[in-house]
Design a protein around this motif. Structure first.
Motif, PDB file in Angstrom:
ATOM      1  N   PRO A 166       0.832  -1.215   0.000  1.00 20.81           N
ATOM      2  CA  PRO A 166       0.000   0.000   0.000  1.00 20.81           C
ATOM      3  C   PRO A 166       0.862   1.259   0.000  1.00 20.81           C
ATOM      4  N   LYS A 167       0.306   2.329  -0.564  1.00 25.60           N
ATOM      5  CA  LYS A 167       1.047   3.596  -0.611  1.00 25.60           C
ATOM      6  C   LYS A 167       1.251   4.178   0.778  1.00 25.60           C
ATOM      7  N   GLU A 168       0.455   3.745   1.753  1.00 22.68           N
ATOM      8  CA  GLU A 168       0.594   4.250   3.124  1.00 22.68           C
ATOM      9  C   GLU A 168       1.941   3.879   3.752  1.00 22.68           C
ATOM     10  N   ILE A 169       2.663   2.988   3.113  1.00 29.93           N
ATOM     11  CA  ILE A 169       3.958   2.605   3.680  1.00 29.93           C
ATOM     12  C   ILE A 169       4.917   3.788   3.693  1.00 29.93           C
ATOM     13  N   GLU A 192       5.546   5.790  -3.363  1.00 26.85           N
ATOM     14  CA  GLU A 192       5.583   6.333  -2.000  1.00 26.85           C
ATOM     15  C   GLU A 192       6.672   5.685  -1.143  1.00 26.85           C
ATOM     16  N   LEU A 193       7.181   4.546  -1.580  1.00 25.50           N
ATOM     17  CA  LEU A 193       8.254   3.915  -0.818  1.00 25.50           C
ATOM     18  C   LEU A 193       9.478   4.828  -0.742  1.00 25.50           C
ATOM     19  N   LEU A 233      11.026   5.793 -10.298  1.00 25.63           N
ATOM     20  CA  LEU A 233      12.151   6.721 -10.240  1.00 25.63           C
ATOM     21  C   LEU A 233      12.254   7.386  -8.873  1.00 25.63           C
ATOM     22  N   GLN A 234      11.132   7.478  -8.162  1.00 28.56           N
ATOM     23  CA  GLN A 234      11.111   8.141  -6.853  1.00 28.56           C
ATOM     24  C   GLN A 234      11.985   7.441  -5.816  1.00 28.56           C
TER      25      GLN A 234
END
Length: 373
Positions: free
Chosen positions: A150-153, A175-176, A198-199
């Motif tokens: 999940p992006k909440e990580i 989001e990681l 890329l993030q």
């Protein structure tokens, strides 16, 4: 007419029967109206009760389920609390070889947990409420069936290790890259994983990254911008080439690239000043950049099972001079040791068991003094 003045008291002699009939009709009509009215009201009340019953039934069932759910949550929470341990001063929740296809919502009551270890539990997804575990330093969910992160990580700002090898991931959320404290990331053996966002270049503290046994055909661009990356494993993928600017990985000291489709190495690899270990076995390399001989820190290189074309001809055996027996034995031992070392670093084309290579034998081994395998 009667002296009371009421029409109902009309009395006409000889017409008594008529008066009785009129009064009876009026009475019967009034009773019928009242009966119909009450029947209508009764039906309306019955309908209202049925409607109220229908409205309340789902609520009653929900309440019943809620009651059961509360007891189930309490039982699960008690079960989880029994698994809590203190290891090296950290509160650890460890679940191994038990069936936990999902982490129950009641687990948020254990927000103080610092390490979460779940191995071989059949876990299918990392829950979205994982951000509630604000104290987490380590998440180890290796060998499960996790297919989604999940992006909440990204809200776990203290997370240092994320281990998700041997799962079913096909993507990694961008989001990681917000996990600013992440030092170790393992995503080996997810099979369908073929790219990284890329993030992830924002992981300024990442030192150890395992991407082996996946489906990468291109070297992930984000890796070139990781300032502290020291250990990288991309073995067992489909890489066909390395980027020309691979030298930007200034801190990298160990690079595993075994079992790929590499046919050549960029000359810029010689500019990787920190590189100490380079594993390139089971690729399609035909030559080695000569500039690699100038890599002063390189200590271990593995080129096994590559169709290298570099040839080294072993010198012919020279006749031994008649000398003292002891000295001759000493020189013979040195010579044999030297040939055995050469044989261990190459694959000779005409060598018989128990014999030394003939003078025409050729070996695929680069002429360098470093440890080549």
């Amino acid at each position: 007419m009667c002296t009371c003045g009421r029409s109902q008291c009309l009395r006409v002699s000889g017409y008594g029967d008529i008066i009785i009939v009129v009064v009876m009709v009026v009475v019967v009509s009034s009773v019928s109206s009242i009966k119909a009215l009450w029947e209508t009201r009764i039906r309306k009340i019955s309908q209202d009760r049925e409607e109220e019953h229908r409205r309340r039934a789902p609520r009653d069932k929900a309440s019943a389920r809620l009651g059961v759910g509360v007891w189930e949550d309490r039982a699960l929470l008690a079960r989880l609390r029994k698994k809590l341990q203190t290891e090296d001063g950290r509160l650890v929740l460890r679940l191994e070889q038990e069936e936990w296809r999902s982490l129950p919502p009641c687990a948020v009551h254990l927000a103080q947990v610092q390490e979460l270890h779940m191995h071989r539990t059949g876990l299918q997804a990392l829950p979205s409420f994982i951000h509630s575990f604000h104290s987490l330093l380590v998440i180890d969910l290796s060998r499960n069936a996790v297919a989604h992160i999940p992006k909440e990580i990204g809200k776990l700002s203290r997370l240092r290790e994320l281990l998700l090898s041997y799962n079913r991931l096909s993507s990694v959320p961008e989001e990681l890259g917000l996990c600013e404290s992440l030092e170790r990331l393992e995503l080996a053996m997810n099979r369908d994983l073929s790219a990284l966002p890329l993030q992830l270049k924002s992981l300024s503290r990442l030192q150890h990254l395992d991407l082996s046994m996946n489906d990468f055909s291109e070297f992930p661009e984000c890796l070139l911008d990781l300032p502290t990356l020291e250990w990288l494993d991309l073995g067992g993928n489909q890489l066909q080439h390395l980027p020309d600017d691979i030298y930007r990985m200034e801190k990298l000291h160990t690079l595993w690239l075994q079992r790929n489709e590499l046919e050549k190495l960029p000359d810029s690899i010689s500019c990787m000043a920190s590189l100490e270990t380079l594993v390139l076995s089971s690729n399609k390399l035909r030559d080695i950049p000569p500039l690699m001989e100038g890599m002063s820190r390189l200590r271990f290189v593995n080129f096994r099972d590559n169709p290298l074309t570099l040839e080294v001809t072993l010198p012919p055996r020279t006749p031994q001079r008649p000398e003292k027996k002891r000295g001759m034995k000493r020189r013979t031992r040195r010579k044999t040791t030297g040939r055995c070392l050469e044989k261990s670093l190459c694959s000779c084309t005409s060598t018989s068991p128990g014999k030394e290579p003939s003078p025409s034998s050729t070996c695929t081994v680069p002429t360098t003094s470093k440890h080549l395998v």
